[in-house]
Write an enzyme that holds these catalytic residues in place. Sequence first.
Site, PDB file in Angstrom:
ATOM      1  N   HIS A 247      -9.783   1.881   0.602  1.00  0.00           N
ATOM      2  CA  HIS A 247      -9.790   0.660   1.400  1.00  0.00           C
ATOM      3  C   HIS A 247     -11.011   0.575   2.311  1.00  0.00           C
ATOM      4  O   HIS A 247     -10.908   0.196   3.481  1.00  0.00           O
ATOM      5  CB  HIS A 247      -8.497   0.582   2.224  1.00  0.00           C
ATOM      6  CG  HIS A 247      -8.018  -0.802   2.475  1.00  0.00           C
ATOM      7  ND1 HIS A 247      -8.726  -1.699   3.240  1.00  0.00           N
ATOM      8  CD2 HIS A 247      -6.918  -1.456   2.044  1.00  0.00           C
ATOM      9  CE1 HIS A 247      -8.057  -2.836   3.280  1.00  0.00           C
ATOM     10  NE2 HIS A 247      -6.957  -2.713   2.556  1.00  0.00           N
TER      11      HIS A 247
ATOM     12  N   HIS B 209       0.802  -1.227   0.000  1.00  0.00           N
ATOM     13  CA  HIS B 209       0.000   0.000   0.000  1.00  0.00           C
ATOM     14  C   HIS B 209       0.840   1.285   0.000  1.00  0.00           C
ATOM     15  O   HIS B 209       0.580   2.228   0.752  1.00  0.00           O
ATOM     16  CB  HIS B 209      -0.962   0.010   1.185  1.00  0.00           C
ATOM     17  CG  HIS B 209      -2.024  -1.071   1.124  1.00  0.00           C
ATOM     18  ND1 HIS B 209      -2.501  -1.583  -0.049  1.00  0.00           N
ATOM     19  CD2 HIS B 209      -2.711  -1.729   2.117  1.00  0.00           C
ATOM     20  CE1 HIS B 209      -3.431  -2.506   0.206  1.00  0.00           C
ATOM     21  NE2 HIS B 209      -3.562  -2.627   1.505  1.00  0.00           N
TER      22      HIS B 209
ATOM     23  N   GLU C  82     -11.697  -3.096  -3.517  1.00  0.00           N
ATOM     24  CA  GLU C  82     -10.614  -2.157  -3.806  1.00  0.00           C
ATOM     25  C   GLU C  82     -10.382  -2.111  -5.317  1.00  0.00           C
ATOM     26  O   GLU C  82      -9.674  -2.959  -5.857  1.00  0.00           O
ATOM     27  CB  GLU C  82      -9.341  -2.594  -3.083  1.00  0.00           C
ATOM     28  CG  GLU C  82      -9.494  -2.735  -1.579  1.00  0.00           C
ATOM     29  CD  GLU C  82      -8.349  -3.533  -0.957  1.00  0.00           C
ATOM     30  OE1 GLU C  82      -7.180  -3.222  -1.229  1.00  0.00           O
ATOM     31  OE2 GLU C  82      -8.619  -4.493  -0.229  1.00  0.00           O
TER      32      GLU C  82
END
Length: 346
Positions: free
Chosen positions: A178, A104, A313
């Site tokens: 998210h 991420h 996502e």
Amino acid sequence: MEVLKINKQEFGETAILYSLTNDNGLTMNVTNLGARIVDLIVPVNGEERNIVLGFESAEEYLTKDIYFGATIGRVAGRIKHGSFSLDGKSYQLPVNPENGHTLHGGTESFETKLWDAEIEETTNQVSVTFSYVSPNGENGFPGELKAYVRYSLTNENEWIIDYQAETDQPTLYNPTNHVYFNLTGDMTQSVGEHELFVYADRFAVVDEDTTVTGELRSVEETPFDFRKTKSVEQVFQTTYEQNSLVDGLDHPFMLNQTGFEAPQAIITAPEKDLTVEMYTDRPAVVIFTAQFGNEGPEVRGQKLANHGGITLETQVSPGAVEFEGFGNIELYPDAPYQSRTIFKIK
Ligand code: GAL
């Protein structure tokens, strides 16, 4: 009666909470800490139901789970060993010491930043545009990146996410949001009884460390076949190796079609009194079923169940920098980034 509006209040010591309400009484709270969704409160049969995982102050995000509802960047998912090459040049990003990959966008990335915010009210929607300038070299990525994320709540009960970005040097960019949904509003309940539809013929196979292997596999005759709506529970019950490996879903689905004509994914609440439709122009969606076991945090005063949420996502699939057929996440100065995802509540 018209109620379309935005209010602003403090959200812990330094952050701000923006409260967007539409004419149907839906409220979406978002914060500039990580350009994140905090609450999505929907009236169902005369009661208010908060259908996303979130916390009550900015500080809780920093200590409990920094990714809940956040904008993820610069690159969503795992970059294997944190290395990639771009225009013939090799880059090494800082990696997570536990597994040697970059997740991420690396630690202390978009999700921990306080973004600038601008609000806008028009006749049919209320919006907050968050912006953040990621300096050249931040977390190892080349180029100064100006990132914009606009959240709109419309009177059609849509949460629209518009991403824009520009860079002054070639770089990588693959943002997502998210958000975890739990349409029961009761975060002590697993999402197992939810129904899921995903219009995807193929999913990306993962390794034990959740990096993609490069194999795109047909969903046919696997628990990944959500082309006909099924309960989520089967992915928790099955002994299919790809599910037992990660205790549920933590996989990219390659979407058969993109755009806003028809939803690519739909989640339905156990009582069938609420659905969320996902529309996107991105080619993939990573679905993660919050397998936190007993490690799940307290969410608004209640202990989060194992499998207490499900993410959608939208992004280019992880693996794009290593494998053919996974898409492209390179961003160049002459072609700014733009993408849209819509979650429609019904
Ligand atoms: C997901 C990722 C999971 C986990 C989670 C953060 O997007 O696929 O493996 O890292 O984020 O808790």
